[in-house]
Scaffold this motif. Structure first.
Motif, mmCIF file in Angstrom:
data_model
loop_
_atom_site.group_PDB
_atom_site.id
_atom_site.type_symbol
_atom_site.label_atom_id
_atom_site.label_comp_id
_atom_site.label_asym_id
_atom_site.label_seq_id
_atom_site.Cartn_x
_atom_site.Cartn_y
_atom_site.Cartn_z
ATOM 1 N N ASP A 109 -7.861 5.665 4.457
ATOM 2 C CA ASP A 109 -7.237 3.998 4.298
ATOM 3 C C ASP A 109 -7.421 4.300 5.940
ATOM 4 O OD1 ASP A 109 -5.169 5.092 1.880
ATOM 5 O OD2 ASP A 109 -6.755 4.438 1.637
ATOM 6 N N LEU B 71 -0.741 6.177 1.466
ATOM 7 C CA LEU B 71 -1.991 6.130 1.762
ATOM 8 C C LEU B 71 -2.752 7.742 2.734
ATOM 9 C CD1 LEU B 71 0.033 2.595 4.080
ATOM 10 C CD2 LEU B 71 -2.675 3.029 2.571
ATOM 11 N N MET C 81 1.022 -0.910 -0.323
ATOM 12 C CA MET C 81 0.727 0.566 -0.036
ATOM 13 C C MET C 81 0.932 0.868 -0.082
ATOM 14 S SD MET C 81 -3.446 -0.714 2.678
ATOM 15 C CE MET C 81 -2.620 -1.247 4.172
#
Length: 115
Positions: free
Chosen positions: A89, A85, A82
């Motif tokens: 999130d 971010l 990921m």
């Protein structure tokens, strides 16, 4: 007995990155479609990303190219990289394993995006 154990969550600043891992046991991993879902307080559990046994991937609309799902069949693991971010999130991220009528969940790992 199916067991899915997530790791890699934590606190990260906006714009930062995390890599989530999910270790599976008790299943013939290569046959399973694997996925990452997330659930924020008061909200439904949403699909983040999935990867089929054949390696095809699918992402939630909100991912917008920021996340990448991958799997290592030899290690029986699935990953979620990921990047970029943001506070939206923030959620508990769950690993999912599914094949046919079989559907299993991990306990989840908390991801918090905050400065």
């Amino acid at each position: 007995q199916v067991q899915l154990v997530e790791s890699g969550g934590g606190l990260v600043q906006p714009g930062g990155s995390l890599r989530l891992s999910c270790a599976a046991s008790g299943i013939i991993f290569k046959l399973y479609n694997m996925g990452w879902y997330r659930q924020a307080p008061g909200k439904q559990r949403d699909l983040v990303a999935s990867i089929t046994s054949g390696g095809s991937t699918n992402y939630g609309d909100f991912v917008k190219g920021r996340f990448t799902i991958s799997r290592d069949n030899a290690k029986k693991m699935v990953f979620l990289q990921m990047n970029s971010l943001n506070s939206e999130d923030t959620a508990v991220y769950y690993c999912n394993a599914a094949v046919g009528a079989r559907n299993s969940w991990g306990q989840g790992t908390q991801v918090t995006v905050s400065s």
